[in-house]
Design an enzyme around this catalytic site. Structure first.
Site, PDB file in Angstrom:
ATOM      1  N   GLU A  90      25.448  39.502  47.487  1.00  0.00           N
ATOM      2  CA  GLU A  90      26.168  40.437  48.356  1.00  0.00           C
ATOM      3  C   GLU A  90      25.390  41.724  48.585  1.00  0.00           C
ATOM      4  O   GLU A  90      25.377  42.250  49.706  1.00  0.00           O
ATOM      5  CB  GLU A  90      27.542  40.748  47.757  1.00  0.00           C
ATOM      6  N   HIS A 159      39.112  38.375  40.071  1.00  0.00           N
ATOM      7  CA  HIS A 159      39.206  37.893  41.445  1.00  0.00           C
ATOM      8  C   HIS A 159      40.552  38.236  42.072  1.00  0.00           C
ATOM      9  O   HIS A 159      40.949  37.596  43.057  1.00  0.00           O
ATOM     10  CB  HIS A 159      38.993  36.377  41.494  1.00  0.00           C
TER      11      HIS A 159
END
Length: 374
Positions: A90, A159
């Site tokens: 990312e 998450h």
């Protein structure tokens, strides 16, 4: 491969819980229906067709057609030069995208989950959000960061975070959180067309949900204004302000409250930054009561900012203390029963609204879903 694993985890988790939002709306059955997934996909398709500067990049957005199939069919239609599969890095591909935006193209960056945006937060905050200011307006950064945000189902603490308040605290960013298919289509189009960086927070559990859409919404020119909330349900006794999936919970709570003679007004925030303070204050000045609802942690949250706005601008109109409903102030548990306790439920909103209307004798602190007072 990573997308396949997460998809299987999601499917297994969803079997354990009943659908929460399919009964939360009362729209005409005659209206056309569209899923959030299709709304996002069609918005991307139409904006890529209208503007050759728009391109997509992220993990598995191309060959796999998106971990959640939001980018389905776009690689075949626009080719690998405009739909770019990236490595699992990312920080790398977000930096590349921000640099591309400096030169006038319009990247749409997909994070498989916004939890992974933590790897790229320096590029989002320091490179994307601040460059227009630091260049005295000479450099625009027309970029969209999109993907699922907040609690999903059975994916644990790392998450399951909601990043609305995180990114909304930063000047230079615009932060959007759609609830319905109309929101998803209109706001994503607005985000792509905007000259500034936009953080677009979707909800994983809403992707498959269908919502009614009008012919106007389906028109390729349709676009919603950034910074404007929507009154989903008019009422006169209490205002309930929510965003993303919690709007559906608020609507369900309003239905329950109606049976007890409480007429709740439900506001879909849509835009977290800029926040539609005028609509929220106008509603509270009418109902004289406020409940804020969010999945995120309570401290320094979106609800806290709304409370501050009401105290500053409409304090004299309040007939009861503001109630904040938020996620538990703990990392998200993995166990399904504890997970349910850690996120707001419809009954929490109902109890809070009744307290503001003095229909409940108890004012005990609800330790699972409080933000100062609940």
């Amino acid at each position: 491969m990573l997308g396949i694993v997460r998809q299987k985890m999601l499917e297994q988790s969803l079997k354990k819980i009943p659908p929460a939002v399919s009964v939360l709306r009362s729209y005409s059955s005659a209206a056309k229906q569209m899923t959030i997934r299709d709304a996002l996909n069609s918005a991307l398709d139409e904006e890529m067709s209208a503007d050759s500067k728009v391109f997509l990049m992220g993990e598995e957005v191309g060959e796999y057609q998106g971990a959640y199939k939001i980018t389905k069919g776009l690689l075949d239609k626009y080719g690998p030069e405009r739909v770019l599969d990236t490595p699992i890095t990312e920080a790398g591909f977000t930096g590349v995208a921000v640099g591309a935006a400096y030169y006038g193209v319009k990247p749409v960056v997909e994070f498989m989950t916004f939890n992974f945006s933590m790897q790229a937060i320096d590029h989002i905050i320091n490179s994307a959000a601040k460059t227009n200011y630091m260049s005295s307006g000479q450099i625009s950064v027309p970029i969209v960061f999109r993907g699922p945000n907040g609690a999903a189902a059975g994916v644990g603490a790392q998450h399951s975070q909601c990043y609305a308040a995180w990114y909304a605290s930063c000047p230079g960013l615009k932060v959007l959180a759609p609830y319905s298919s109309e929101d998803a289509r209109g706001l994503l189009k607005a985000a792509i067309r905007d000259p500034d960086p936009v953080v677009f927070l979707e909800n994983e559990l809403l992707y498959g949900e269908s919502f009614p859409v009008s012919d106007e919404v389906l028109d390729s020119s349709f676009c919603l204004p950034i910074g404007k909330a929507k009154i989903e349900r008019k009422g006169k006794d209490v205002t309930i302000a929510a965003y993303s999936k919690m709007v559906g919970y608020a609507l369900k709570a309003a239905e329950t409250l109606e049976k007890d003679g409480i007429d709740a007004e439900v506001i879909n925030l849509r835009s977290i930054r800029p926040l539609d303070r005028s609509m929220i204050n106008a509603s509270v000045r009418k109902t004289n009561r406020l409940v804020t609802v969010e999945e995120a942690f309570p401290q320094h949250g979106v609800g806290a900012e709304i409370c501050a706005s009401i105290v500053e601008e409409s304090f004299a109109y309040l007939d009861a203390p503001v109630e904040r409903i938020a996620g538990a102030d703990v990392p998200m548990p993995y166990a399904a029963n504890l997970e349910r306790m850690a996120v707001p439920q419809v009954e929490d909103i109902v109890r809070a609204a009744k307290r503001t209307c003095y229909r409940s004798e108890s004012r005990e602190i609800d330790s699972q879903h409080c933000g100062g007072r609940s």
